[in-house]
Design a protein around this motif. Structure first.
Motif, mmCIF file in Angstrom:
data_model
loop_
_atom_site.group_PDB
_atom_site.id
_atom_site.type_symbol
_atom_site.label_atom_id
_atom_site.label_comp_id
_atom_site.label_asym_id
_atom_site.label_seq_id
_atom_site.Cartn_x
_atom_site.Cartn_y
_atom_site.Cartn_z
ATOM 1 N N ASP A 1 11.102 17.056 26.993
ATOM 2 C CA ASP A 1 9.887 16.361 26.572
ATOM 3 C C ASP A 1 9.818 16.147 25.058
ATOM 4 O O ASP A 1 8.735 15.901 24.516
ATOM 5 C CB ASP A 1 8.644 17.122 27.052
ATOM 6 C CG ASP A 1 8.407 16.959 28.542
ATOM 7 O OD1 ASP A 1 8.723 15.873 29.070
ATOM 8 O OD2 ASP A 1 7.917 17.908 29.183
ATOM 9 N N HIS A 2 10.946 16.264 24.379
ATOM 10 C CA HIS A 2 10.968 15.961 22.950
ATOM 11 C C HIS A 2 10.503 14.516 22.742
ATOM 12 O O HIS A 2 10.814 13.630 23.551
ATOM 13 C CB HIS A 2 12.382 16.138 22.403
ATOM 14 C CG HIS A 2 12.457 16.133 20.912
ATOM 15 N ND1 HIS A 2 12.433 14.974 20.167
ATOM 16 C CD2 HIS A 2 12.566 17.155 20.018
ATOM 17 C CE1 HIS A 2 12.540 15.270 18.888
ATOM 18 N NE2 HIS A 2 12.620 16.585 18.768
ATOM 19 N N TRP A 3 9.771 14.273 21.668
ATOM 20 C CA TRP A 3 9.186 12.945 21.472
ATOM 21 C C TRP A 3 10.250 11.847 21.451
ATOM 22 O O TRP A 3 9.995 10.719 21.901
ATOM 23 C CB TRP A 3 8.348 12.895 20.187
ATOM 24 C CG TRP A 3 9.130 12.860 18.915
ATOM 25 C CD1 TRP A 3 9.550 13.916 18.173
ATOM 26 C CD2 TRP A 3 9.597 11.685 18.231
ATOM 27 N NE1 TRP A 3 10.257 13.480 17.072
ATOM 28 C CE2 TRP A 3 10.290 12.121 17.082
ATOM 29 C CE3 TRP A 3 9.498 10.317 18.471
ATOM 30 C CZ2 TRP A 3 10.875 11.240 16.179
ATOM 31 C CZ3 TRP A 3 10.087 9.438 17.575
ATOM 32 C CH2 TRP A 3 10.757 9.899 16.446
ATOM 33 N N ARG A 4 11.436 12.167 20.954
ATOM 34 C CA ARG A 4 12.482 11.147 20.897
ATOM 35 C C ARG A 4 12.983 10.761 22.290
ATOM 36 O O ARG A 4 13.502 9.661 22.475
ATOM 37 C CB ARG A 4 13.657 11.636 20.051
ATOM 38 C CG ARG A 4 13.337 11.725 18.558
ATOM 39 C CD ARG A 4 14.575 12.145 17.781
ATOM 40 N NE ARG A 4 14.301 12.340 16.366
ATOM 41 C CZ ARG A 4 14.365 11.378 15.440
ATOM 42 N NH1 ARG A 4 14.682 10.155 15.801
ATOM 43 N NH2 ARG A 4 14.113 11.647 14.169
ATOM 44 N N MET A 5 12.842 11.657 23.252
ATOM 45 C CA MET A 5 13.238 11.341 24.615
ATOM 46 C C MET A 5 12.202 10.461 25.319
ATOM 47 O O MET A 5 12.509 9.803 26.307
ATOM 48 C CB MET A 5 13.450 12.631 25.420
ATOM 49 C CG MET A 5 14.623 13.464 24.952
ATOM 50 S SD MET A 5 16.209 12.607 25.135
ATOM 51 C CE MET A 5 17.345 13.957 24.813
ATOM 52 N N ARG A 6 10.980 10.460 24.808
ATOM 53 C CA ARG A 6 9.901 9.704 25.445
ATOM 54 C C ARG A 6 9.374 8.583 24.540
ATOM 55 O O ARG A 6 8.271 8.078 24.725
ATOM 56 C CB ARG A 6 8.755 10.626 25.847
ATOM 57 C CG ARG A 6 9.183 11.752 26.791
ATOM 58 C CD ARG A 6 8.007 12.373 27.497
ATOM 59 N NE ARG A 6 7.318 11.382 28.320
ATOM 60 C CZ ARG A 6 7.704 11.030 29.549
ATOM 61 N NH1 ARG A 6 8.768 11.583 30.095
ATOM 62 N NH2 ARG A 6 7.031 10.117 30.219
ATOM 63 N N CYS A 7 10.174 8.214 23.566
ATOM 64 C CA CYS A 7 9.774 7.192 22.594
ATOM 65 C C CYS A 7 10.129 5.808 23.138
ATOM 66 O O CYS A 7 11.277 5.549 23.472
ATOM 67 C CB CYS A 7 10.505 7.457 21.285
ATOM 68 S SG CYS A 7 10.278 6.214 20.011
#
Length: 420
Positions: free
Chosen positions: A172-178
């Motif tokens: 759920d790191h922000w870069r994975m959901r950006c």
């Protein structure tokens, strides 16, 4: 007043700002916070090399309670606004790394926090201060190329190799959901600061992703491009493109066409640039190629090379604005301009999800335009969006990726290795 006591939240990206703060004549670096201890170890090495004492915290609440006049936010890019709002309301000045906000509701709340507290908010979009883009800012203000008619901003950076190190292998790191158009101000931001114009409409596009390693390989995520076609308030049109398309070295490039000429960076060496200025006769003018040099505090600026020298100026102008000095007032990016840049990416993604339709960009300087967005939490972050959750992409879903893919990235991160 004495030196400004500054803390930094986020020791990885924030290290560049710390190098400036550690030697700046008007600043005292007093505290740093990060959840990852090895990053704090790097801060301690910097402090020891400069002969200064810096309090190191793993917990934000302990950091928050430290005696500080100002805070640099270099934490996760989708979490800047909530921390900025809280810190402003506590009486601290704030400089925010990119992006300014994750949702339209945050954009409204951030603006109103700045207005209510009267504290300085500065947006650290460092690509606005590269030697070439800062030179364009100066030359456009002098009227060299007239009024903007068309511009392009480009930030193409394939992060597939370094993805383990910047996501820690967290699902759920922000870069994975950006989503594709979120991280847009590296490409669009300099066009705004150079010209001083405001966006009024945006149309978004997303390219197809790169699936050469297979649909379930994490390299699919952010292997595509995000594009915003933006109309400015004088009718000019801007193409902003960014993302993980294949190109090495990565591309940072800007072109601006005006009524009396044009300016552009060198696509393969953006420390150089060119300009064409038309004379009294049509199609006859001067074409020049040159290497720009720092024109504000050049002696101090020349000591810093991060991101083409641009990591110095956002921090310097933040301090100057706190002190009430003219350069800070003139060159520090305020909250309204920051939000103008950032919400174009937010609204461009809504355009994409709705068949690339044009979306009006509100002017949130006007209080009567804010109410429509106070409860607008739509984004791809589950913890923020609630029932307004948007898909991460029309082409892929990070939740469909196998656990072993994330674990593979986690192990690469712990080993300090890139993906291959």
């Amino acid at each position: 007043m004495g030196k400004i006591k500054v803390g930094v939240f986020g020791a990885r990206r924030g290290l560049s700002m710390m190098h400036v703060l550690a030697v700046h004549p008007d600043a005292e670096l007093v505290a740093v916070c990060d959840k990852y201890v090895p990053f704090l170890d790097n801060v301690q090495k910097l402090a020891d090399s400069k002969g200064i004492k810096v309090a190191l915290y793993e917990n934000f609440e302990d950091f928050y309670n430290h005696d500080m006049d100002a805070v640099v936010l270099a934490n996760y890019a989708n979490e800047h606004a909530p921390f900025a709002i809280r810190l402003l309301k506590s009486g601290r000045h704030v400089m925010s790394e990119v992006l300014p906000c994750e949702t339209m509701a945050q954009a409204v709340e951030l603006i109103e926090a700045v207005e209510e507290t009267g504290k300085v908010y500065a947006y650290a979009e460092n690509y606005c201060y590269m030697l070439s883009t800062f030179e364009m800012w100066k030359r456009y203000a002098a009227g060299e190329i007239g009024e903007i008619q068309y511009a392009e901003g480009e930030y193409i950076h394939d992060g597939s190799a370094i993805r383990p190190g910047i996501t820690y292998g967290e699902r759920d790191h922000w870069r994975m959901r950006c989503y594709s158009t979120f991280y847009n101000t590296h490409s669009f931001g300099p066009i705004v600061t150079i010209t001083g114009r405001r966006p009024i409409q945006v149309v978004g596009f997303e390219t197809n992703p790169n699936k050469k390693r297979g649909e379930k390989d994490l390299s699919v995520i952010h292997s595509n491009g995000g594009i915003e076609m933006i109309t400015l308030d004088n009718g000019a049109v801007v193409k902003s493109i960014h993302g993980g398309l294949k190109r090495e070295p990565y591309s940072v490039n800007y072109e601006i066409y005006g009524t009396n000429g044009m300016m552009e960076t060198n696509r393969w060496d953006n420390s150089n640039m060119s300009s064409y200025i038309e004379g009294e006769k049509f199609c006859i003018g001067d074409l020049k190629h040159y290497k720009p040099e720092p024109f504000v505090t050049p002696d101090l600026a020349s000591k810093f090379s991060g991101h083409g020298g641009s990591d110095f100026y956002p921090t310097h102008f933040f301090l100057e604005k706190i002190l009430g000095n003219p350069d800070g007032q003139k060159y520090s990016i305020d909250v309204y301009t920051a939000v103008d840049m950032g919400i174009c990416g937010i609204l461009a993604y809504r355009s994409i999800l709705n068949g690339n339709i044009p979306i009006k960009v509100p002017n949130l300087r006007n209080k009567d335009e804010r109410d429509a967005f106070r409860n607008d939490h739509a984004c791809t972050n589950k913890a923020v969006a609630g029932d307004q959750l948007l898909p991460v992409s029309p082409y892929y879903d990070p939740d469909d990726m196998p656990d072993e893919e994330y674990e593979k990235y986690r192990q690469l991160f712990l080993a300090g290795k890139n993906a291959e």
